[in-house]
Design an enzyme around this catalytic site. Structure first.
Site, PDB file in Angstrom:
ATOM      1  N   ARG A 226     -44.821  25.526  20.378  1.00  0.00           N
ATOM      2  CA  ARG A 226     -43.822  24.756  19.779  1.00  0.00           C
ATOM      3  C   ARG A 226     -44.536  23.250  19.450  1.00  0.00           C
ATOM      4  O   ARG A 226     -45.360  22.822  20.129  1.00  0.00           O
ATOM      5  CB  ARG A 226     -42.656  24.197  20.516  1.00  0.00           C
ATOM      6  CG  ARG A 226     -41.664  25.300  20.618  1.00  0.00           C
ATOM      7  CD  ARG A 226     -40.882  25.695  19.621  1.00  0.00           C
ATOM      8  NE  ARG A 226     -39.763  26.760  19.725  1.00  0.00           N
ATOM      9  CZ  ARG A 226     -39.909  27.929  19.400  1.00  0.00           C
ATOM     10  NH1 ARG A 226     -41.285  28.414  18.933  1.00  0.00           N
ATOM     11  NH2 ARG A 226     -39.041  29.023  19.750  1.00  0.00           N
ATOM     12  N   HIS A 274     -45.156  29.228  10.854  1.00  0.00           N
ATOM     13  CA  HIS A 274     -44.479  29.729  12.147  1.00  0.00           C
ATOM     14  C   HIS A 274     -44.082  31.140  11.976  1.00  0.00           C
ATOM     15  O   HIS A 274     -43.125  31.616  11.984  1.00  0.00           O
ATOM     16  CB  HIS A 274     -43.014  28.926  12.257  1.00  0.00           C
ATOM     17  CG  HIS A 274     -42.370  29.111  13.712  1.00  0.00           C
ATOM     18  ND1 HIS A 274     -41.964  28.227  14.285  1.00  0.00           N
ATOM     19  CD2 HIS A 274     -42.368  30.118  14.687  1.00  0.00           C
ATOM     20  CE1 HIS A 274     -41.348  28.525  15.469  1.00  0.00           C
ATOM     21  NE2 HIS A 274     -41.876  29.562  15.819  1.00  0.00           N
TER      22      HIS A 274
END
Ligand code: NDP
Length: 311
Positions: A226, A274
């Site tokens: 993250r 991502h």
């Protein structure tokens, strides 16, 4: 007739593969995507990614909530989470995708590929003598369902691997340490840093300017967990100064990464959008089905998370 129903919610995931596998595994399961089309009292299981606020409160008889992904940071802070087991997805497909991403990024640096990519753009034959992988220290932050196989795979190709987690782990050919008190030493010994920590109140901003400065000069950083685990402003400064020579970033504080973000223009940053790892529904749904079977028997489900701990 009272049915045992599951409610599926995601704006990103196609429910069809989930429905096919889940109802194949559990023919008596009533699979729904429309909360209006099911009696809320029959809904015992929720399989959801970022459902709207109040979503869970509609279903008074939930017995299991499964986060439709591995990272639960967007789920654990909600104030409508029911007091039932909360699980996350994990599947062998997801693990092998993440392992391949980590291997790719570490090997790209270990084999000096960015140097050759730049040299090729200048039509330049640039010889850099390769280093033995056993001389290159790779550190993996986070030794969970994704970090442990990644560390083991890095060790398997011959890197000198260290791993760090909250509780001490034992992984063949990986030097493990645990706890905040060992982090500074870990960073000081890490040439290629792989971040696979969940985002929690403890890990948010963990890699700040001070900790990044402990990495050996010219270290490489790979973040596949993250964005907010790393202080991005500090990372940019370190990448500009050369303290950190290169970074591979799959995750960012703001996603999609804004068009005018400074990372886009940095020659020493590789950006991926991502996708270091994704869930393979056909595989993960079998794990979800198994959890439902366990819950039906009054047993704990697979891949349970602790909302209080944050992962
Ligand atoms: P897990 O929850 O299985 O493992 C987390 C690891 O981090 C554990 O080893 C845990 O330690 C460690 N950890 C957590 N908090 C701390 C802390 N405060 N100090 C030290 N160690 C800590 O997670 P996964 O391996 O499945 O996934 C990691 C993250 O990767 C996910 O949370 C998600 O955000 C991200 N992800 C990113 C994807 C992508 O495509 N980019 C895809 C999938 C996941 P311990 O073992 O002692 O509990």
């Amino acid at each position: 007739m009272s049915r045992d129903a599951l409610i599926f919610y995601s704006e990103f995931d196609d429910p069809r593969a989930w429905k096919a596998t889940l109802t194949n595994e559990l023919p008596d399961l009533d699979f729904h995507t429309d909360p209006e089309a099911v009696d809320p009292a029959n809904v015992h299981y929720a399989l959801a990614w970022k459902p709207p606020s109040g979503f869970f409160s509609r279903f008074p008889n939930l017995k299991l909530v499964t986060n439709l992904g591995a990272g639960v940071d967007s789920l654990v802070g909600r104030n409508d989470l029911p007091d039932v087991p909360i699980t996350r997805l994990s599947d062998t497909g997801m693990v092998s995708l993440m392992t391949s991403y980590v291997l790719f990024a570490a090997i790209r640096y270990a084999r000096d590929i960015p140097i050759f990519e730049r040299a090729q753009r200048r039509s330049e034959w640039r010889y850099v003598h390769p280093r033995a992988l056993s001389d290159i220290r790779v550190g993996v932050l986070g030794l969970g369902e994704l970090g442990t196989p990644a560390a083991a795979a890095l060790a398997g190709v011959g890197f000198d691997v260290r791993g760090w987690s909250r509780s001490l782990k034992q992984i063949a050919n990986v030097k493990c340490s645990a706890g905040l008190e060992t982090l500074d030493t870990f960073l000081g010994e890490t040439e290629i840093l792989i971040i696979l920590l969940p985002l929690t109140s403890e890990t948010r901003g963990l890699l700040d300017a001070q900790r990044l400065s402990l990495l050996p000069w010219g270290a490489k950083l790979v973040n596949a967990s993250r964005g907010a685990v790393v202080d991005e402003t500090a990372l940019i400064a370190a990448l500009k100064s050369g303290q950190i020579a290169e970074a591979t970033l799959d995750v960012f504080t703001v996603e999609p990464l804004p068009k005018d973000h400074v990372f886009w223009g940095m020659d020493n940053v590789l950006i991926t959008p991502h996708l270091a790892s994704i869930t393979v529904p056909e595989v993960a749904a079998r794990e979800v089905a198994e959890s439902i079977r366990l819950v039906r028997q009054g047993l704990p489900p697979l891949h349970r998370i602790d909302p209080g701990r944050g992962y």
